[in-house]
Write a protein that holds these residues in place. Sequence first.
Motif, PDB file in Angstrom:
ATOM      1  N   LEU A 113      -9.700  47.136  52.138  1.00  0.00           N
ATOM      2  CA  LEU A 113      -8.727  47.338  51.069  1.00  0.00           C
ATOM      3  C   LEU A 113      -8.634  48.805  50.662  1.00  0.00           C
ATOM      4  O   LEU A 113      -7.535  49.357  50.549  1.00  0.00           O
ATOM      5  CB  LEU A 113      -9.083  46.492  49.840  1.00  0.00           C
ATOM      6  CG  LEU A 113      -8.111  46.737  48.680  1.00  0.00           C
ATOM      7  CD1 LEU A 113      -6.753  46.107  48.958  1.00  0.00           C
ATOM      8  CD2 LEU A 113      -8.664  46.238  47.373  1.00  0.00           C
ATOM      9  N   ARG A 135      -6.706  50.827  53.131  1.00  0.00           N
ATOM     10  CA  ARG A 135      -5.260  50.559  53.099  1.00  0.00           C
ATOM     11  C   ARG A 135      -4.606  51.074  51.820  1.00  0.00           C
ATOM     12  O   ARG A 135      -3.445  51.459  51.834  1.00  0.00           O
ATOM     13  CB  ARG A 135      -5.007  49.046  53.263  1.00  0.00           C
ATOM     14  CG  ARG A 135      -5.293  48.596  54.682  1.00  0.00           C
ATOM     15  CD  ARG A 135      -5.095  47.107  54.853  1.00  0.00           C
ATOM     16  NE  ARG A 135      -5.238  46.730  56.253  1.00  0.00           N
ATOM     17  CZ  ARG A 135      -5.310  45.487  56.688  1.00  0.00           C
ATOM     18  NH1 ARG A 135      -5.239  44.474  55.834  1.00  0.00           N
ATOM     19  NH2 ARG A 135      -5.416  45.230  57.981  1.00  0.00           N
ATOM     20  N   HIS A 171      -4.536  37.510  51.644  1.00  0.00           N
ATOM     21  CA  HIS A 171      -3.475  38.503  51.856  1.00  0.00           C
ATOM     22  C   HIS A 171      -3.923  39.643  52.770  1.00  0.00           C
ATOM     23  O   HIS A 171      -3.330  39.880  53.810  1.00  0.00           O
ATOM     24  CB  HIS A 171      -3.000  39.083  50.516  1.00  0.00           C
ATOM     25  CG  HIS A 171      -2.426  38.058  49.598  1.00  0.00           C
ATOM     26  ND1 HIS A 171      -1.126  37.628  49.681  1.00  0.00           N
ATOM     27  CD2 HIS A 171      -2.991  37.359  48.598  1.00  0.00           C
ATOM     28  CE1 HIS A 171      -0.904  36.707  48.757  1.00  0.00           C
ATOM     29  NE2 HIS A 171      -2.030  36.521  48.091  1.00  0.00           N
ATOM     30  N   CYS A 172      -4.961  40.361  52.332  1.00  0.00           N
ATOM     31  CA  CYS A 172      -5.317  41.572  53.064  1.00  0.00           C
ATOM     32  C   CYS A 172      -6.241  41.249  54.235  1.00  0.00           C
ATOM     33  O   CYS A 172      -7.370  41.708  54.319  1.00  0.00           O
ATOM     34  CB  CYS A 172      -5.954  42.580  52.106  1.00  0.00           C
ATOM     35  SG  CYS A 172      -5.675  44.261  52.655  1.00  0.00           S
ATOM     36  N   ASN A 184      -0.858  40.150  55.117  1.00  0.00           N
ATOM     37  CA  ASN A 184       0.294  39.394  54.661  1.00  0.00           C
ATOM     38  C   ASN A 184       0.707  40.002  53.316  1.00  0.00           C
ATOM     39  O   ASN A 184       0.254  39.595  52.257  1.00  0.00           O
ATOM     40  CB  ASN A 184      -0.134  37.923  54.523  1.00  0.00           C
ATOM     41  CG  ASN A 184       0.885  37.101  53.797  1.00  0.00           C
ATOM     42  OD1 ASN A 184       2.034  37.500  53.665  1.00  0.00           O
ATOM     43  ND2 ASN A 184       0.466  35.954  53.294  1.00  0.00           N
ATOM     44  N   CYS A 185       1.563  41.037  53.399  1.00  0.00           N
ATOM     45  CA  CYS A 185       1.856  41.851  52.215  1.00  0.00           C
ATOM     46  C   CYS A 185       2.947  41.241  51.332  1.00  0.00           C
ATOM     47  O   CYS A 185       3.074  41.623  50.169  1.00  0.00           O
ATOM     48  CB  CYS A 185       2.286  43.260  52.631  1.00  0.00           C
ATOM     49  SG  CYS A 185       1.064  44.085  53.667  1.00  0.00           S
ATOM     50  N   CYS A 232       1.659  39.808  48.186  1.00  0.00           N
ATOM     51  CA  CYS A 232       0.399  40.414  47.720  1.00  0.00           C
ATOM     52  C   CYS A 232       0.592  41.031  46.325  1.00  0.00           C
ATOM     53  O   CYS A 232       1.553  41.767  46.099  1.00  0.00           O
ATOM     54  CB  CYS A 232      -0.064  41.486  48.706  1.00  0.00           C
ATOM     55  SG  CYS A 232      -1.527  42.365  48.110  1.00  0.00           S
ATOM     56  N   LYS A 240       1.099  44.969  46.307  1.00  0.00           N
ATOM     57  CA  LYS A 240       2.041  45.636  47.220  1.00  0.00           C
ATOM     58  C   LYS A 240       2.751  46.841  46.588  1.00  0.00           C
ATOM     59  O   LYS A 240       3.076  47.788  47.292  1.00  0.00           O
ATOM     60  CB  LYS A 240       3.041  44.638  47.804  1.00  0.00           C
ATOM     61  CG  LYS A 240       4.006  44.031  46.843  1.00  0.00           C
ATOM     62  CD  LYS A 240       4.937  43.102  47.599  1.00  0.00           C
ATOM     63  CE  LYS A 240       5.874  42.412  46.629  1.00  0.00           C
ATOM     64  NZ  LYS A 240       6.662  41.373  47.241  1.00  0.00           N
ATOM     65  N   CYS A 253       0.271  49.867  46.970  1.00  0.00           N
ATOM     66  CA  CYS A 253      -0.493  49.976  48.212  1.00  0.00           C
ATOM     67  C   CYS A 253       0.158  50.957  49.200  1.00  0.00           C
ATOM     68  O   CYS A 253       1.322  50.809  49.551  1.00  0.00           O
ATOM     69  CB  CYS A 253      -0.608  48.591  48.862  1.00  0.00           C
ATOM     70  SG  CYS A 253      -1.475  48.631  50.434  1.00  0.00           S
ATOM     71  N   TYR A 261      -0.525  51.421  52.381  1.00  0.00           N
ATOM     72  CA  TYR A 261      -0.233  50.775  53.662  1.00  0.00           C
ATOM     73  C   TYR A 261       1.128  50.088  53.608  1.00  0.00           C
ATOM     74  O   TYR A 261       1.951  50.228  54.505  1.00  0.00           O
ATOM     75  CB  TYR A 261      -1.325  49.741  53.953  1.00  0.00           C
ATOM     76  CG  TYR A 261      -1.188  48.996  55.262  1.00  0.00           C
ATOM     77  CD1 TYR A 261      -1.926  49.385  56.383  1.00  0.00           C
ATOM     78  CD2 TYR A 261      -0.348  47.903  55.375  1.00  0.00           C
ATOM     79  CE1 TYR A 261      -1.819  48.691  57.570  1.00  0.00           C
ATOM     80  CE2 TYR A 261      -0.226  47.195  56.564  1.00  0.00           C
ATOM     81  CZ  TYR A 261      -0.962  47.596  57.653  1.00  0.00           C
ATOM     82  OH  TYR A 261      -0.851  46.895  58.837  1.00  0.00           O
ATOM     83  N   ASN A 262       1.388  49.404  52.520  1.00  0.00           N
ATOM     84  CA  ASN A 262       2.652  48.680  52.366  1.00  0.00           C
ATOM     85  C   ASN A 262       3.815  49.657  52.230  1.00  0.00           C
ATOM     86  O   ASN A 262       4.890  49.440  52.794  1.00  0.00           O
ATOM     87  CB  ASN A 262       2.587  47.751  51.141  1.00  0.00           C
ATOM     88  CG  ASN A 262       3.813  46.867  51.047  1.00  0.00           C
ATOM     89  OD1 ASN A 262       4.214  46.241  52.008  1.00  0.00           O
ATOM     90  ND2 ASN A 262       4.424  46.838  49.874  1.00  0.00           N
TER      91      ASN A 262
HETATM   92  S1  SF4 Z   1       0.024  45.143  50.267  1.00  0.00           S
HETATM   93 FE1  SF4 Z   1      -1.781  46.356  50.812  1.00  0.00          FE
HETATM   94  S2  SF4 Z   1      -3.447  45.272  49.821  1.00  0.00           S
HETATM   95 FE2  SF4 Z   1      -1.753  43.847  49.922  1.00  0.00          FE
HETATM   96  S3  SF4 Z   1      -2.039  42.706  51.847  1.00  0.00           S
HETATM   97 FE3  SF4 Z   1      -0.689  44.439  52.274  1.00  0.00          FE
HETATM   98  S4  SF4 Z   1      -2.105  46.009  53.016  1.00  0.00           S
HETATM   99 FE4  SF4 Z   1      -3.341  44.525  51.919  1.00  0.00          FE
END
Ligand code: SF4
Length: 240
Positions: A174, A177, A218-219, A224-225, A228, A231, A234, A236-237
């Motif tokens: 986490l 990301r 989720h993570c 699976n964003c 989440c 999101k 984040c 990564y998102n």
């Molecule tokens: S939004 Fe970020 S924290 Fe949430 S599942 Fe996606 S990568 Fe993980």
Amino acid sequence: MQDSSGRGKITEIYEKLLAFFGPQGWWPVYSDNGPRYHPGDFSYPKTDIQRIEIAFGAILTQQSSWKNAEKALFNLMEHGLLDLEGILETEEEILRNIIRSSGYFRQKAERLKLFSGFVLDRHGDMEDLFSSDTKELRRELLSVKGIGNETADSIILYAAKKPKFVVDAYTFRLIERMGIAEERDYDSVQRLFEEEMPKNLEIYSEYHALLVELGKNHCRKKPNCTDCPLKQICLYNKKA
Ligand code: SF4
């Protein structure tokens, strides 16, 4: 790293996860009807058997899902082996079979025996072991073969009820990301959380459990964003 209201990202993650998933009530302990989470009730564990149950659970879940560890724990219970002396008196081959479902059962049988021997030889019971301060307790637990940082801190937090933040693979994933830290170094990641969050048993207990919930739902490895709760904040998102 603080937002405009002065809260750091680690605080913001906690608030969002708690609002989304609600209190988790870790660590589950057995009642008459099976293992029970106890959201909002931080009075557990109440007995030495429950302290042993949590410590054995922390060992059995190493490199295994909780589901498989729980089966092994239940088998131990059925055999009357939530008991330090009982573990030492049980032949290793028999113990391996009892905890087989947890995986790595050879090492784990040895670890249960080493842990039980350590508690009995040095302290007599769990209550005495847990009477040491957190630093000394952690040093002692880490001296037992097969008990690493995550297992020691799980025992300290959930069985000894002393505020120590537990870091696991979900935590590393986490924070990478989220763009908080890249280095998978246990002590420095633990410090990040402990420096930002109040040193509080209830918060640390919930936070780790919430990170596990997020990691499972989720993570994941393949995240699976879509739904989440993190999101919006984040990295990564945002990049995706
Ligand atoms: S939004 Fe970020 S924290 Fe949430 S599942 Fe996606 S990568 Fe993980």
